[in-house]
Scaffold this motif. Structure first.
Motif, PDB file in Angstrom:
ATOM      1  N   GLN A   1       8.289 -14.499  -9.263  1.00  0.00           N
ATOM      2  CA  GLN A   1       9.035 -13.255  -9.403  1.00  0.00           C
ATOM      3  C   GLN A   1       8.209 -12.206 -10.134  1.00  0.00           C
ATOM      4  N   GLU A   2       7.544 -12.629 -11.222  1.00  0.00           N
ATOM      5  CA  GLU A   2       6.701 -11.703 -11.967  1.00  0.00           C
ATOM      6  C   GLU A   2       5.533 -11.230 -11.114  1.00  0.00           C
ATOM      7  N   ALA A   3       4.974 -12.144 -10.312  1.00  0.00           N
ATOM      8  CA  ALA A   3       3.854 -11.785  -9.436  1.00  0.00           C
ATOM      9  C   ALA A   3       4.295 -10.763  -8.392  1.00  0.00           C
ATOM     10  N   LEU A   4       5.499 -10.940  -7.846  1.00  0.00           N
ATOM     11  CA  LEU A   4       6.017  -9.998  -6.853  1.00  0.00           C
ATOM     12  C   LEU A   4       6.201  -8.612  -7.456  1.00  0.00           C
ATOM     13  N   GLU A   5       6.706  -8.568  -8.686  1.00  0.00           N
ATOM     14  CA  GLU A   5       6.920  -7.289  -9.357  1.00  0.00           C
ATOM     15  C   GLU A   5       5.593  -6.579  -9.631  1.00  0.00           C
ATOM     16  N   LEU A   6       4.606  -7.343 -10.106  1.00  0.00           N
ATOM     17  CA  LEU A   6       3.290  -6.756 -10.379  1.00  0.00           C
ATOM     18  C   LEU A   6       2.616  -6.304  -9.082  1.00  0.00           C
ATOM     19  N   THR A   7       2.762  -7.103  -8.027  1.00  0.00           N
ATOM     20  CA  THR A   7       2.182  -6.747  -6.731  1.00  0.00           C
ATOM     21  C   THR A   7       2.777  -5.446  -6.215  1.00  0.00           C
ATOM     22  N   ALA A   8       4.086  -5.285  -6.389  1.00  0.00           N
ATOM     23  CA  ALA A   8       4.754  -4.050  -5.958  1.00  0.00           C
ATOM     24  C   ALA A   8       4.218  -2.848  -6.739  1.00  0.00           C
ATOM     25  N   GLN A   9       4.017  -3.027  -8.038  1.00  0.00           N
ATOM     26  CA  GLN A   9       3.482  -1.937  -8.868  1.00  0.00           C
ATOM     27  C   GLN A   9       2.074  -1.549  -8.433  1.00  0.00           C
ATOM     28  N   LEU A  10       1.245  -2.552  -8.151  1.00  0.00           N
ATOM     29  CA  LEU A  10      -0.148  -2.291  -7.789  1.00  0.00           C
ATOM     30  C   LEU A  10      -0.284  -1.764  -6.359  1.00  0.00           C
ATOM     31  N   SER A  11       0.760  -1.899  -5.565  1.00  0.00           N
ATOM     32  CA  SER A  11       0.730  -1.400  -4.190  1.00  0.00           C
ATOM     33  C   SER A  11       0.946   0.109  -4.141  1.00  0.00           C
ATOM     34  N   GLU A  12       1.389   0.677  -5.252  1.00  0.00           N
ATOM     35  CA  GLU A  12       1.622   2.122  -5.315  1.00  0.00           C
ATOM     36  C   GLU A  12       0.296   2.845  -5.538  1.00  0.00           C
ATOM     37  N   GLY A  13       0.212   4.058  -5.069  1.00  0.00           N
ATOM     38  CA  GLY A  13      -0.994   4.854  -5.288  1.00  0.00           C
ATOM     39  C   GLY A  13      -1.528   5.434  -3.999  1.00  0.00           C
ATOM     40  N   SER A  14      -2.512   6.331  -4.130  1.00  0.00           N
ATOM     41  CA  SER A  14      -3.033   7.049  -2.961  1.00  0.00           C
ATOM     42  C   SER A  14      -4.460   6.641  -2.595  1.00  0.00           C
ATOM     43  N   TYR A  15      -5.006   5.603  -3.277  1.00  0.00           N
ATOM     44  CA  TYR A  15      -6.352   5.130  -2.971  1.00  0.00           C
ATOM     45  C   TYR A  15      -6.269   3.783  -2.247  1.00  0.00           C
ATOM     46  N   PHE A  16      -7.134   3.624  -1.228  1.00  0.00           N
ATOM     47  CA  PHE A  16      -7.082   2.408  -0.414  1.00  0.00           C
ATOM     48  C   PHE A  16      -8.485   1.893  -0.111  1.00  0.00           C
ATOM     49  N   VAL A  17      -8.515   0.622   0.275  1.00  0.00           N
ATOM     50  CA  VAL A  17      -9.755  -0.008   0.733  1.00  0.00           C
ATOM     51  C   VAL A  17      -9.522  -0.527   2.139  1.00  0.00           C
ATOM     52  N   TYR A  18     -10.468  -0.228   3.025  1.00  0.00           N
ATOM     53  CA  TYR A  18     -10.430  -0.843   4.340  1.00  0.00           C
ATOM     54  C   TYR A  18     -11.372  -2.040   4.280  1.00  0.00           C
ATOM     55  N   TRP A  19     -10.796  -3.247   4.331  1.00  0.00           N
ATOM     56  CA  TRP A  19     -11.572  -4.479   4.207  1.00  0.00           C
ATOM     57  C   TRP A  19     -11.968  -4.945   5.595  1.00  0.00           C
ATOM     58  N   GLU A  20     -13.260  -4.771   5.907  1.00  0.00           N
ATOM     59  CA  GLU A  20     -13.740  -5.018   7.261  1.00  0.00           C
ATOM     60  C   GLU A  20     -13.548  -6.465   7.705  1.00  0.00           C
ATOM     61  N   LYS A  21     -13.688  -7.427   6.773  1.00  0.00           N
ATOM     62  CA  LYS A  21     -13.575  -8.838   7.132  1.00  0.00           C
ATOM     63  C   LYS A  21     -12.230  -9.156   7.767  1.00  0.00           C
ATOM     64  N   GLU A  22     -11.172  -8.565   7.240  1.00  0.00           N
ATOM     65  CA  GLU A  22      -9.827  -8.814   7.765  1.00  0.00           C
ATOM     66  C   GLU A  22      -9.308  -7.641   8.582  1.00  0.00           C
ATOM     67  N   GLN A  23     -10.111  -6.579   8.641  1.00  0.00           N
ATOM     68  CA  GLN A  23      -9.756  -5.379   9.390  1.00  0.00           C
ATOM     69  C   GLN A  23      -8.364  -4.871   9.011  1.00  0.00           C
ATOM     70  N   LYS A  24      -8.183  -4.673   7.720  1.00  0.00           N
ATOM     71  CA  LYS A  24      -6.901  -4.134   7.271  1.00  0.00           C
ATOM     72  C   LYS A  24      -7.082  -3.224   6.067  1.00  0.00           C
ATOM     73  N   LYS A  25      -6.103  -2.390   5.875  1.00  0.00           N
ATOM     74  CA  LYS A  25      -6.090  -1.403   4.794  1.00  0.00           C
ATOM     75  C   LYS A  25      -5.289  -1.972   3.621  1.00  0.00           C
ATOM     76  N   ILE A  26      -5.898  -1.964   2.433  1.00  0.00           N
ATOM     77  CA  ILE A  26      -5.288  -2.583   1.252  1.00  0.00           C
ATOM     78  C   ILE A  26      -5.246  -1.556   0.117  1.00  0.00           C
ATOM     79  N   PRO A  27      -4.105  -1.414  -0.583  1.00  0.00           N
ATOM     80  CA  PRO A  27      -4.073  -0.526  -1.758  1.00  0.00           C
ATOM     81  C   PRO A  27      -5.190  -0.904  -2.735  1.00  0.00           C
ATOM     82  N   SER A  28      -5.887   0.075  -3.273  1.00  0.00           N
ATOM     83  CA  SER A  28      -7.092  -0.194  -4.057  1.00  0.00           C
ATOM     84  C   SER A  28      -6.840  -1.105  -5.253  1.00  0.00           C
ATOM     85  N   GLU A  29      -5.737  -0.892  -5.971  1.00  0.00           N
ATOM     86  CA  GLU A  29      -5.466  -1.712  -7.150  1.00  0.00           C
ATOM     87  C   GLU A  29      -5.174  -3.160  -6.762  1.00  0.00           C
ATOM     88  N   LEU A  30      -4.517  -3.332  -5.624  1.00  0.00           N
ATOM     89  CA  LEU A  30      -4.232  -4.682  -5.147  1.00  0.00           C
ATOM     90  C   LEU A  30      -5.518  -5.351  -4.660  1.00  0.00           C
TER      91      LEU A  30
END
Length: 335
Positions: free
Chosen positions: A69-98
């Motif tokens: 439950q605590e991990a889910l709450e922290l993950t939700a917090q870190l998913s917020e923001g306007s910076y992202f990483v495109y991780w080529e290995k998985e070909q997906k866009k990930i919030p930078s803090e996450l």
């Protein structure tokens, strides 16, 4: 007289037999009680054992539920923001803090103190946001050459049963430093780090003037670490011909360059190619092999993770730790 003696003897034998019989009856009753107690124990033991196991299982399940439950709450917090990483290995866009949680998982020993983990998180974030500023973007495209990021599946495979506990620890390290970067002359720094220096971190001037924030820091306590000195054997066919007379080193003993098969190669490039623990190395040739002796772990520039963890154990926070290895820096928060 004989009749009296016979009657007396008979009474004595009667009472003796009666006493013996009573004693035998009592013994049999006690034996039956003992037997009954054993039977009851054998019958009830599985019940008590199951109850004990069930209680422990429920406690463990409750603890795991709490961690999740605590991990889910922290993950939700870190998913917020306007910076992202495109991780080529998985070909997906990930919030930078996450993304930094996975990068932290792959770049430092998770058993380190929390403040040491937070210092590493700031180094990773500083490098990431430096790249974004240089490219004037809020989406950084990264490959495995840029980051040691581990996905959730890779983290679970690495930590097994301790995944939930370790994940929470890393999430907290990133969350508690959310947005924080180390800044030098108006730009986030290139967050240089390594596992363990050879007793002194290296001067950034060895790289270029742009790394003026990297200073020499005394880490002499590293010399007593179990992994400070290591030996590695490589076949000569794999390494090529190494010219010991051509080796150039810095003050700390790190190899700057040498000749291999008559051509120049940097000590760091050779370390990476041969997968040596450190670029602070010497070698000897024996039976067609090169036996390398290394000191420390990594290239020796910037944040020394081993020594940083020692500082954390002494009570220093992540900013104090980073000031020990970096000079003329401030801390800013990216919004």
């Amino acid at each position: 007289d004989f009749l009296l003696w016979r009657q007396g003897t008979g009474r004595i034998l009667y009472f003796a037999f009666a006493a013996y019989t009573a004693q035998r009856c009592m013994h049999m009753k006690q034996t039956m009680k003992d037997a009954l107690a054993v039977v009851l124990f054998l019958l009830l033991f599985p019940y008590f054992a199951m109850s004990f196991w069930q209680q422990k299982h429920e406690e463990a399940s409750s603890e795991n539920d709490s961690l999740q439950q605590e991990a889910l709450e922290l993950t939700a917090q870190l998913s917020e923001g306007s910076y992202f990483v495109y991780w080529e290995k998985e070909q997906k866009k990930i919030p930078s803090e996450l993304f930094l949680v996975g990068a932290l998982a792959g770049s430092i020993d998770s058993s380190c103190e929390t403040e040491a983990l937070k210092a590493q998180a700031v180094m990773l974030r500083s490098s990431l946001y430096r790249k974004m500023q240089q490219e004037d973007t809020k989406l950084a495209e990264l490959t495995t050459a840029d980051s040691s990021y581990l996905s959730v599946a890779e983290q679970k495979n690495k930590w097994g049963d301790s995944y939930e506990e370790t994940e929470k620890k890393l999430l907290e390290a990133v969350s508690q430093t959310k947005g924080v970067v180390a800044v030098y002359e108006g730009m986030p720094v290139m967050g240089c780090y390594h596992g363990m220096s050879a007793g002194m971190t290296r001067d950034g001037a060895e790289l270029s003037d742009a790394y003026g924030y990297l200073k020499q820091a005394d880490c002499s306590k590293n010399l007593s670490a179990a992994s400070y000195i290591q030996t590695t054997k490589r076949r000569k066919e794999q390494t090529g011909e190494l010219d010991a007379a051509s080796v150039k080193k810095d003050q700390q003993g790190y190899v700057i360059e040498l000749l291999r098969n008559g051509e120049k190669i940097s000590g760091e490039s050779l370390r990476e190619e041969l997968q040596l623990p450190s670029s602070n190395f010497t070698w000897e040739e024996k039976n067609g092999n090169y036996i390398f002796t290394t000191k420390g772990i990594g290239h020796g520039f910037g944040y020394d993770q081993y020594y940083g963890n020692l500082l954390a154990e002494q009570g220093q926070d992540y900013q104090e730790i980073l000031h020990y290895f970096y000079q003329n820096i401030t801390f800013d928060r990216m919004e």
